[in-house]
Design an enzyme around this catalytic site. Structure first.
Site, PDB file in Angstrom:
ATOM      1  N   LYS A 159       1.140  -1.401   0.155  1.00  0.00           N
ATOM      2  CA  LYS A 159      -0.238  -0.138  -0.369  1.00  0.00           C
ATOM      3  C   LYS A 159       0.838   0.887  -0.254  1.00  0.00           C
ATOM      4  O   LYS A 159       2.231   1.297   0.809  1.00  0.00           O
ATOM      5  CB  LYS A 159      -1.024   0.043   1.011  1.00  0.00           C
ATOM      6  CG  LYS A 159      -0.132  -0.451   2.704  1.00  0.00           C
ATOM      7  CD  LYS A 159       0.033   1.567   3.205  1.00  0.00           C
ATOM      8  CE  LYS A 159       1.125   1.740   4.314  1.00  0.00           C
ATOM      9  NZ  LYS A 159       1.282   2.192   4.622  1.00  0.00           N
ATOM     10  N   SER A 171       1.921  -5.146   7.743  1.00  0.00           N
ATOM     11  CA  SER A 171       0.505  -5.814   7.696  1.00  0.00           C
ATOM     12  C   SER A 171       0.500  -6.435   6.671  1.00  0.00           C
ATOM     13  O   SER A 171      -0.258  -7.579   6.217  1.00  0.00           O
ATOM     14  CB  SER A 171       0.718  -4.218   7.511  1.00  0.00           C
ATOM     15  OG  SER A 171       1.535  -3.748   8.827  1.00  0.00           O
ATOM     16  N   ASP A 229      -2.429  -2.010   9.897  1.00  0.00           N
ATOM     17  CA  ASP A 229      -2.814  -1.515   8.218  1.00  0.00           C
ATOM     18  C   ASP A 229      -3.121  -2.370   7.533  1.00  0.00           C
ATOM     19  O   ASP A 229      -2.907  -2.895   6.627  1.00  0.00           O
ATOM     20  CB  ASP A 229      -1.329  -1.364   7.973  1.00  0.00           C
ATOM     21  CG  ASP A 229      -0.633   0.066   7.661  1.00  0.00           C
ATOM     22  OD1 ASP A 229      -1.290   1.003   7.734  1.00  0.00           O
ATOM     23  OD2 ASP A 229       0.883   1.174   8.065  1.00  0.00           O
TER      24      ASP A 229
HETATM   25  O1  C5P Z   1      -0.073  -0.257  14.236  1.00  0.00           O
HETATM   26  P1  C5P Z   1       1.057  -0.486  14.188  1.00  0.00           P
HETATM   27  O2  C5P Z   1       1.560  -1.803  14.564  1.00  0.00           O
HETATM   28  O3  C5P Z   1       1.590  -0.569  12.050  1.00  0.00           O
HETATM   29  O4  C5P Z   1       1.485   0.988  14.276  1.00  0.00           O
HETATM   30  C1  C5P Z   1       3.305   0.409  14.713  1.00  0.00           C
HETATM   31  C2  C5P Z   1       3.606   2.062  14.878  1.00  0.00           C
HETATM   32  O5  C5P Z   1       3.345   2.889  15.052  1.00  0.00           O
HETATM   33  C3  C5P Z   1       2.741   2.204  16.523  1.00  0.00           C
HETATM   34  O6  C5P Z   1       3.087   1.738  17.795  1.00  0.00           O
HETATM   35  C4  C5P Z   1       3.069   3.565  16.959  1.00  0.00           C
HETATM   36  O7  C5P Z   1       4.002   3.795  16.598  1.00  0.00           O
HETATM   37  C5  C5P Z   1       2.561   4.816  15.156  1.00  0.00           C
HETATM   38  N1  C5P Z   1       1.674   4.287  14.720  1.00  0.00           N
HETATM   39  C6  C5P Z   1       0.797   6.066  15.011  1.00  0.00           C
HETATM   40  N2  C5P Z   1      -0.670   5.926  15.042  1.00  0.00           N
HETATM   41  C7  C5P Z   1      -1.391   4.680  13.884  1.00  0.00           C
HETATM   42  C8  C5P Z   1      -0.557   3.973  13.259  1.00  0.00           C
HETATM   43  C9  C5P Z   1       0.466   3.414  13.847  1.00  0.00           C
HETATM   44  O8  C5P Z   1       1.833   6.238  16.629  1.00  0.00           O
HETATM   45  N3  C5P Z   1      -2.067   5.523  13.878  1.00  0.00           N
END
Ligand code: C5P
Length: 310
Positions: free
Chosen positions: A22, A116, A149
């Site tokens: 993506k 993801s 994601d």
């Molecule tokens: O959800 P995911 O594991 O991909 O997110 C990884 C990191 O990216 C989170 O721990 C956070 O630090 C940051 N993040 C964020 N806000 C989001 C998505 C991700 O701060 N909406």
């Protein structure tokens, strides 16, 4: 979520799933939330750069990885595909295992949601292999637990994402979009880029994140010139601060006549919008020579999300 054994579809011996990368056509980032995430308003767009996950029956849950940057992917319980398989097994009451063979073409830590994507592919593959018979809504729920994601990697196409990215609303796109993808030599840590953004913003009060109407209209109308002008990523200044070499790649895109260009998600991959396929091919050639990046790919979008392939 536990489905009745009698209802379950036939188990398969081997299941292959293809899943796209993506990019974010718009990524508007709101303030830091109490749970450590940021509220987003984003336009996710799935493009024709794919990982493949092949699932075969096994006694335990294991993973192997080959392809681009394979050596950077953990093979233990922190692997997102393994976490996805474990989560699905636990929720659907499955007691057998799976071996997941991942073939990577999506850059690792590149801002294109490669990890993801593998988690989404593992959910689809294990559901089919084990005959778990989960609904799309069930799979979306599991996906949201695995990462912000992952739901979009299941859905694909083009969609507005809100919340931390897990709430999705598909939007129509007229025509096919042609992109040049410039893959950088290293990776960037997503939490690290968000932290850098918070430091840059310091005490500034941030408005609620929003997707400009102009971006949605340009997609709907197939107006690539207007779309090029509407590309926007709030994480870009933070990614460039951490990886200053990205300025060279972004400048190269402008010089080559890209309709627009930006860092993909948390970077460091950069993406450039072309007028058509020929323009993309010419830009890709120039970018390979002078863009200061490791690989260059031409992709199109939108494409479907994680799907079983024959
Ligand atoms: O959800 P995911 O594991 O991909 O997110 C990884 C990191 O990216 C989170 O721990 C956070 O630090 C940051 N993040 C964020 N806000 C989001 C998505 C991700 O701060 N909406």
């Amino acid at each position: 979520m536990t489905s009745q054994r009698g209802d379950r579809p036939q188990r398969a011996a081997i299941v292959a799933v293809r899943v796209p990368a993506k990019m974010n056509i718009v990524l508007s980032v709101g303030p830091l939330r109490r749970d450590g995430f940021h509220d987003l308003a984003t336009v996710f767009h799935a493009v024709s750069l794919y990982d493949e996950v092949v699932a075969t029956a096994a006694d335990t849950i294991t993973v192997s990885v080959e392809g681009l940057d394979a050596e950077l992917v953990p093979l233990d319980g922190s692997n997102l595909a393994v976490r996805a398989a474990r989560l699905l097994a636990e929720r659907a009451g499955i007691r057998v295992g799976v071996h997941l063979a991942v073939r990577k073409d999506i850059p690792v830590a590149g801002g294109m949601a490669g990890g993801s994507a593998d988690a989404a592919a593992a959910l689809v593959a294990c559901d089919a292999l084990w005959g778990a018979g989960l609904t799309s809504a069930d799979l979306q729920t599991l996906a949201a637990e695995l990462g912000s994601d992952v739901p979009f990697a299941l859905l694909g196409g083009t969609a507005i994402g809100s919340g931390r990215g897990e709430h999705l609303r598909p939007i129509p796109v007229t025509g096919r979009l042609h992109w040049v993808v410039a893959i950088a030599a290293g990776g960037l840590s997503t939490p690290g880029v968000y932290r850098a953004l918070d430091r840059q913003r310091r005490a500034h009060r941030m408005p609620a994140p929003a997707v400009p109407e102009a971006a949605v209209a340009a997609l709907e109308n197939g107006d690539v010139v207007a779309l090029g002008k509407a590309l926007r990523n709030d994480l870009q200044p933070a990614a460039v601060a951490l990886e200053p070499g990205l300025s060279t790649t972004l400048d190269a895109g402008k010089r080559m006549g890209a309709l627009g260009g930006l860092v993909s998600g948390s970077g460091p991959t950069c993406v450039f919008l072309a007028a058509d396929g020929d323009h993309a091919a010419t830009m890709a050639e120039d970018m390979s020579r002078t863009g200061g990046c490791r690989h260059v790919r031409v992709v199109t979008g939108p494409v479907p999300g994680a799907r079983v392939v024959a």
